[in-house]
Design a protein around this motif. Structure first.
Motif, PDB file in Angstrom:
ATOM      1  N   ASN A 129       0.810  -1.218   0.000  1.00  0.00           N
ATOM      2  CA  ASN A 129       0.000   0.000   0.000  1.00  0.00           C
ATOM      3  C   ASN A 129       0.843   1.269   0.000  1.00  0.00           C
ATOM      4  O   ASN A 129       0.339   2.354   0.312  1.00  0.00           O
ATOM      5  CB  ASN A 129      -0.939   0.016   1.210  1.00  0.00           C
ATOM      6  CG  ASN A 129      -2.074  -0.986   1.070  1.00  0.00           C
ATOM      7  OD1 ASN A 129      -2.494  -1.314  -0.035  1.00  0.00           O
ATOM      8  ND2 ASN A 129      -2.570  -1.483   2.190  1.00  0.00           N
ATOM      9  N   GLN A 142      -6.020   2.925 -10.320  1.00  0.00           N
ATOM     10  CA  GLN A 142      -6.905   3.224  -9.193  1.00  0.00           C
ATOM     11  C   GLN A 142      -6.179   4.107  -8.179  1.00  0.00           C
ATOM     12  O   GLN A 142      -5.124   3.734  -7.675  1.00  0.00           O
ATOM     13  CB  GLN A 142      -7.362   1.929  -8.509  1.00  0.00           C
ATOM     14  CG  GLN A 142      -8.089   0.953  -9.425  1.00  0.00           C
ATOM     15  CD  GLN A 142      -9.415   1.520  -9.921  1.00  0.00           C
ATOM     16  OE1 GLN A 142     -10.148   2.160  -9.180  1.00  0.00           O
ATOM     17  NE2 GLN A 142      -9.716   1.259 -11.184  1.00  0.00           N
ATOM     18  N   GLN A 145      -8.397   4.256  -3.573  1.00  0.00           N
ATOM     19  CA  GLN A 145      -8.372   3.295  -2.473  1.00  0.00           C
ATOM     20  C   GLN A 145      -7.060   2.518  -2.478  1.00  0.00           C
ATOM     21  O   GLN A 145      -6.361   2.467  -3.481  1.00  0.00           O
ATOM     22  CB  GLN A 145      -9.546   2.315  -2.580  1.00  0.00           C
ATOM     23  CG  GLN A 145      -9.592   1.537  -3.896  1.00  0.00           C
ATOM     24  CD  GLN A 145     -10.828   0.671  -4.016  1.00  0.00           C
ATOM     25  OE1 GLN A 145     -11.477   0.365  -3.013  1.00  0.00           O
ATOM     26  NE2 GLN A 145     -11.176   0.276  -5.238  1.00  0.00           N
ATOM     27  N   LYS A 149      -6.545  -4.741   0.645  1.00  0.00           N
ATOM     28  CA  LYS A 149      -7.606  -4.406   1.603  1.00  0.00           C
ATOM     29  C   LYS A 149      -7.413  -4.932   3.026  1.00  0.00           C
ATOM     30  O   LYS A 149      -7.640  -4.180   3.982  1.00  0.00           O
ATOM     31  CB  LYS A 149      -8.955  -4.906   1.071  1.00  0.00           C
ATOM     32  CG  LYS A 149      -9.450  -4.160  -0.158  1.00  0.00           C
ATOM     33  CD  LYS A 149     -10.878  -4.539  -0.489  1.00  0.00           C
ATOM     34  CE  LYS A 149     -11.018  -6.004  -0.860  1.00  0.00           C
ATOM     35  NZ  LYS A 149     -12.385  -6.354  -1.280  1.00  0.00           N
ATOM     36  N   THR A 166      -7.494  -4.710  -4.754  1.00  0.00           N
ATOM     37  CA  THR A 166      -8.443  -3.848  -5.468  1.00  0.00           C
ATOM     38  C   THR A 166      -7.811  -3.157  -6.671  1.00  0.00           C
ATOM     39  O   THR A 166      -8.481  -2.378  -7.358  1.00  0.00           O
ATOM     40  CB  THR A 166      -8.996  -2.763  -4.527  1.00  0.00           C
ATOM     41  OG1 THR A 166      -7.926  -1.930  -4.079  1.00  0.00           O
ATOM     42  CG2 THR A 166      -9.699  -3.387  -3.331  1.00  0.00           C
TER      43      THR A 166
END
Length: 307
Positions: A129, A142, A145, A149, A166
């Motif tokens: 992330n 993207q 977000q 997750k 995601t």
């Protein structure tokens, strides 16, 4: 008396006119030298370049494109370095866990193994992330977000690995030279899918105590192999990222060399040599002063002196 004045004018006016024209030329040349010294330019517009105007304009166009490509490659070099740092952190955390799992399967002893698994998961999650200037690094296109997750190890229990990610399938690319694009984007799912299969196996084993139970040995061995497979994938992606980083560094060096060459071509047509201009300025000033003196002397001449 009137005849004498007429003779004076007839004798001196043609010479004065010729000398006045020369005086004006000297003034213009001196003004040009002053302007060159002030601006550092040989000419003040492309029209004055004559036949070199087209060549200079073409070179400036090439330089503008070169500068644009150089700007892209420098940003890309930074992005690749950030990717390398985060992938390396991910690899280091997974490798450390692999060694701990290997020791546990070999000895049957697992002191603090559960805490080590939880810590490794969080380190891998953080790397997946990671962001650059606020935008997720491994999310594809993207940006709204995080690409991975699950927030804790237990979130993986019963979760299909694909559902943990995601990110989309768009891999970023950049144009680094004429007709030369480099695809540099790496996706979180590319980096973490196989590793997360191993973490899910560990999560589904339940809490691990100080000693492994017979029922935990087989799943632990499976998880270790899954993490090893994940590490192979991570190292392959990092090696490719490193190869592209080296390629971009080489392109940057070439771009800088081309920019220097193009700037030298432009400078040879546009830039004035300060020393040469200063010398020309001194010469033009002395010529102008001599012209003033000569003009003054000629103005006082009369044919009557020679009669």
């Amino acid at each position: 008396m009137k005849g004498n004045d007429r003779m004076n004018r007839v004798a001196s006016m043609p010479v004065q006119r010729t000398l006045f024209d020369a005086l004006q030329r000297s003034q213009q040349q001196l003004a040009t030298s002053h302007l060159q010294l002030a601006t550092g330019k040989k000419v003040q517009n492309y029209a004055d370049l004559g036949t070199e105007a087209v060549r200079t304009l073409s070179t400036r166009s090439l330089l503008a494109r070169q500068d644009a490509h150089e700007s892209v490659t420098k940003r890309l070099e930074t992005t690749l370095a950030i990717q390398d740092a985060n992938i390396s952190n991910l690899e280091s955390a997974a490798e450390k866990l692999r060694v701990q799992l290997l020791e546990a399967t070999g000895t049957g002893q697992s002191p603090n193994l559960q805490a080590s698994i939880e810590e490794a998961f969080q380190q891998v999650r953080s790397a997946l992330n990671a962001n650059e200037s606020g935008a997720p690094l491994f999310a594809g296109s993207q940006t709204g977000q995080l690409p991975f997750k699950p927030e804790k190890l237990s979130d993986l229990v019963g979760l299909p690995v694909a559902d943990a990610f995601t990110n989309d399938g768009v891999r970023a690319s950049a144009r680094v030279a004429e007709n030369h694009d480099i695809e540099f984007g790496i996706l979180a799912s590319d980096l973490g899918s196989k590793l997360m299969a191993g973490f899910r196996t560990l999560a589904e084993m339940g809490p691990i105590g100080e000693t492994l139970s017979p029922a935990q040995m087989d799943p632990l061995t499976v998880a270790m192999k899954q993490i090893e497979e994940g590490l192979t994938e991570v190292r392959s992606l990092n090696a490719e990222n490193g190869r592209k980083h080296a390629q971009v560094e080489t392109l940057n060096e070439r771009a800088e060399s081309r920019a220097v060459l193009l700037k030298s071509v432009i400078a040879s047509n546009e830039d004035a040599d300060p020393l040469e201009v200063a010398s020309e300025l001194i010469y033009r000033r002395s010529v102008l002063e001599a012209s003033y003196t000569t003009f003054s002397q000629i103005s006082q001449l009369s044919l009557l002196r020679f009669i």
